[in-house]
Design an enzyme around this catalytic site. Structure first.
Site, PDB file in Angstrom:
ATOM      1  N   ARG A 113       0.879  -1.185   0.000  1.00  0.00           N
ATOM      2  CA  ARG A 113       0.000   0.000   0.000  1.00  0.00           C
ATOM      3  C   ARG A 113       0.903   1.216   0.000  1.00  0.00           C
ATOM      4  O   ARG A 113       1.693   1.416   0.927  1.00  0.00           O
ATOM      5  CB  ARG A 113      -0.901   0.015   1.237  1.00  0.00           C
ATOM      6  CG  ARG A 113      -1.520   1.379   1.479  1.00  0.00           C
ATOM      7  CD  ARG A 113      -2.609   1.378   2.508  1.00  0.00           C
ATOM      8  NE  ARG A 113      -3.795   0.707   2.005  1.00  0.00           N
ATOM      9  CZ  ARG A 113      -4.994   0.809   2.555  1.00  0.00           C
ATOM     10  NH1 ARG A 113      -5.172   1.553   3.634  1.00  0.00           N
ATOM     11  NH2 ARG A 113      -6.018   0.158   2.058  1.00  0.00           N
TER      12      ARG A 113
ATOM     13  N   HIS B  18      -7.453   0.809  -6.233  1.00  0.00           N
ATOM     14  CA  HIS B  18      -7.619  -0.050  -5.051  1.00  0.00           C
ATOM     15  C   HIS B  18      -8.335  -1.339  -5.489  1.00  0.00           C
ATOM     16  O   HIS B  18      -9.498  -1.571  -5.169  1.00  0.00           O
ATOM     17  CB  HIS B  18      -8.442   0.705  -3.998  1.00  0.00           C
ATOM     18  CG  HIS B  18      -8.360   0.121  -2.616  1.00  0.00           C
ATOM     19  ND1 HIS B  18      -7.610  -0.996  -2.314  1.00  0.00           N
ATOM     20  CD2 HIS B  18      -8.947   0.511  -1.442  1.00  0.00           C
ATOM     21  CE1 HIS B  18      -7.741  -1.259  -1.011  1.00  0.00           C
ATOM     22  NE2 HIS B  18      -8.538  -0.378  -0.466  1.00  0.00           N
TER      23      HIS B  18
ATOM     24  N   GLN C 192     -10.171  -3.898  -3.014  1.00  0.00           N
ATOM     25  CA  GLN C 192     -11.437  -3.392  -2.496  1.00  0.00           C
ATOM     26  C   GLN C 192     -12.552  -3.610  -3.511  1.00  0.00           C
ATOM     27  O   GLN C 192     -13.656  -4.049  -3.164  1.00  0.00           O
ATOM     28  CB  GLN C 192     -11.308  -1.896  -2.164  1.00  0.00           C
ATOM     29  CG  GLN C 192     -12.590  -1.276  -1.624  1.00  0.00           C
ATOM     30  CD  GLN C 192     -12.990  -1.854  -0.282  1.00  0.00           C
ATOM     31  OE1 GLN C 192     -12.190  -1.857   0.649  1.00  0.00           O
ATOM     32  NE2 GLN C 192     -14.219  -2.351  -0.165  1.00  0.00           N
TER      33      GLN C 192
ATOM     34  N   ASP D 149     -17.249   7.336  -1.055  1.00  0.00           N
ATOM     35  CA  ASP D 149     -15.983   7.196  -0.320  1.00  0.00           C
ATOM     36  C   ASP D 149     -15.663   8.561   0.268  1.00  0.00           C
ATOM     37  O   ASP D 149     -16.269   9.577  -0.103  1.00  0.00           O
ATOM     38  CB  ASP D 149     -14.886   6.722  -1.298  1.00  0.00           C
ATOM     39  CG  ASP D 149     -13.531   6.505  -0.620  1.00  0.00           C
ATOM     40  OD1 ASP D 149     -13.501   6.329   0.615  1.00  0.00           O
ATOM     41  OD2 ASP D 149     -12.504   6.519  -1.334  1.00  0.00           O
TER      42      ASP D 149
ATOM     43  N   CYS E 269     -16.227   1.775   0.953  1.00  0.00           N
ATOM     44  CA  CYS E 269     -15.034   0.955   1.242  1.00  0.00           C
ATOM     45  C   CYS E 269     -14.593   1.077   2.693  1.00  0.00           C
ATOM     46  O   CYS E 269     -13.912   0.186   3.197  1.00  0.00           O
ATOM     47  CB  CYS E 269     -13.901   1.356   0.307  1.00  0.00           C
ATOM     48  SG  CYS E 269     -13.413   3.080   0.453  1.00  0.00           S
TER      49      CYS E 269
ATOM     50  N   ARG F  66     -13.542  -8.499   2.037  1.00  0.00           N
ATOM     51  CA  ARG F  66     -12.129  -8.274   1.733  1.00  0.00           C
ATOM     52  C   ARG F  66     -11.334  -9.540   2.068  1.00  0.00           C
ATOM     53  O   ARG F  66     -10.463  -9.959   1.318  1.00  0.00           O
ATOM     54  CB  ARG F  66     -11.574  -7.099   2.566  1.00  0.00           C
ATOM     55  CG  ARG F  66     -12.078  -5.723   2.164  1.00  0.00           C
ATOM     56  CD  ARG F  66     -11.529  -5.267   0.840  1.00  0.00           C
ATOM     57  NE  ARG F  66     -10.080  -5.244   0.794  1.00  0.00           N
ATOM     58  CZ  ARG F  66      -9.316  -4.225   1.212  1.00  0.00           C
ATOM     59  NH1 ARG F  66      -9.875  -3.124   1.673  1.00  0.00           N
ATOM     60  NH2 ARG F  66      -7.994  -4.275   1.124  1.00  0.00           N
TER      61      ARG F  66
END
Ligand code: CP
Ligand code: NVA
Length: 307
Positions: free
Chosen positions: A102, A129, A132, A224, A264, A292
């Site tokens: 990440r 991402h 996700q 988000d 998310c 996830r």
């Protein structure tokens, strides 16, 4: 599939293969079946940004598959003191069987994959991402038993989530409409690619600045944070720019009955979403967060265990 850098690199079939394996692993784990697919294997997890879900779900997922995960904060490893990505990739490849990272730049993740000799998994960059969005698609599939023909509306910042949703939806035949304030659109290159993927899978991609218009006939409403990691200094400006983009009960009702809400996480109630929506009956955010784990187990099983 050698790496998971972005969903643009995956075919529709590869995405569906991940979702079906996630479903199998989820069901089997719930019924008490143990998996040893990654017995003796190790995943290195490099983080140059914060995380709750990504860290815990990867670490737990590795454990559940019989392997181990090592958390490497950039503050603790030599990468944070200027060791090159190339050397880091080559050295880690001598110890571990996979690397999850990440970080800020998508190009750093791609460089890691070029120089290393083990699978690299993108655990979020400023651009994408993918893990996700695989969990998001799995959550939509669980809810509606299909992806094709469904419509997802993304309301808010044209950030890494919007970009990855554009890839995930356009690859799998989910219509996607994105509403952002002017100046906060998704990445132009991503939009161009997504339009090309949508033409192949037979779905639509639309962009605009009107949340009400975007959510019409949508089955999934997604938002988000307005302030992604690294954007903290723009908070004041962004809160003003995103006025009118909160997903609230009024916006949800414009989507029609049966529509679900996804985010998310982490969420900021009273900004991009009202408490009433995220904590209400249409919200699936906890299933989404749980997924996830299942989806990433599938990704690791395919990339590192040859499943
Ligand atoms: N959604 C997500 O990636 O959460 P974390 O930042 O907590 O990992
Ligand atoms: N857009 C958010 C996603 C967090 C999981 C960020 O990049 O901070």
């Amino acid at each position: 599939m050698k790496h998971l850098l972005g969903l643009n690199h995956l075919s529709r079939e590869e995405i569906l293969e991940i979702l079906l394996l996630a479903e199998k692993l989820k069901n089997e784990t719930r019924s008490g079946i143990e998996h040893h697919i990654l017995k003796g294997k190790t995943l290195a997890m490099i983080f140059t940004k914060s995380s709750t879900r990504t860290r815990v779900s990867f670490e737990t997922g590795m454990y559940q598959l019989g392997g181990n995960a090592i958390f490497l904060s950039s503050g603790d490893i030599q990468l944070g003191r200027g060791e090159t990505i190339g050397d880091t990739a080559k050295v880690l490849s001598r110890y571990v069987d996979g690397i999850m990272i990440r970080t800020y730049r998508q190009s750093d993740v791609e460089e890691l994959a070029v120089h290393g000799s083990v699978p690299v998994i993108n655990g979020l960059t400023d651009l994408l991402h993918p893990c996700q969005v695989l969990a998001d698609l799995f959550t939509v599939y669980e809810e509606f038993k299909t992806l094709e023909g469904k419509k997802l509306a993304y309301v808010g910042d044209g950030n890494n989530m919007a970009n990855s949703l554009l890839y995930g939806c356009s690859k799998t035949g989910v219509d996607i409409s994105v509403a952002t304030p002017p100046g906060y659109e998704p990445d132009a290159g991503v939009v161009e690619n997504a339009r090309m993927f949508a033409a192949q899978s037979g779905c639509s991609v639309s962009l605009g600045n009107d949340p009400m218009e975007a959510v019409r006939d949508a089955d999934v409403i997604y938002t988000d944070t307005w302030i992604s990691m690294g954007m903290e200094s723009e908070k004041e400006k962004r809160v003003l720019a995103f006025a009118g983009f909160m997903v609230d009960a009024n916006l949800m009702s414009a989507a029609g009955p049966g529509a679900i809400f996804l985010h998310c996480l982490p969420a900021y109630r009273g900004f991009e979403v009202s408490g009433e929506v995220i904590d209400g009956p249409s919200s699936r955010v906890l299933d989404e967060a749980e997924n996830r784990l299942h989806v990433q187990k599938a990704i690791m099983a395919i990339l590192m265990g040859g499943s």
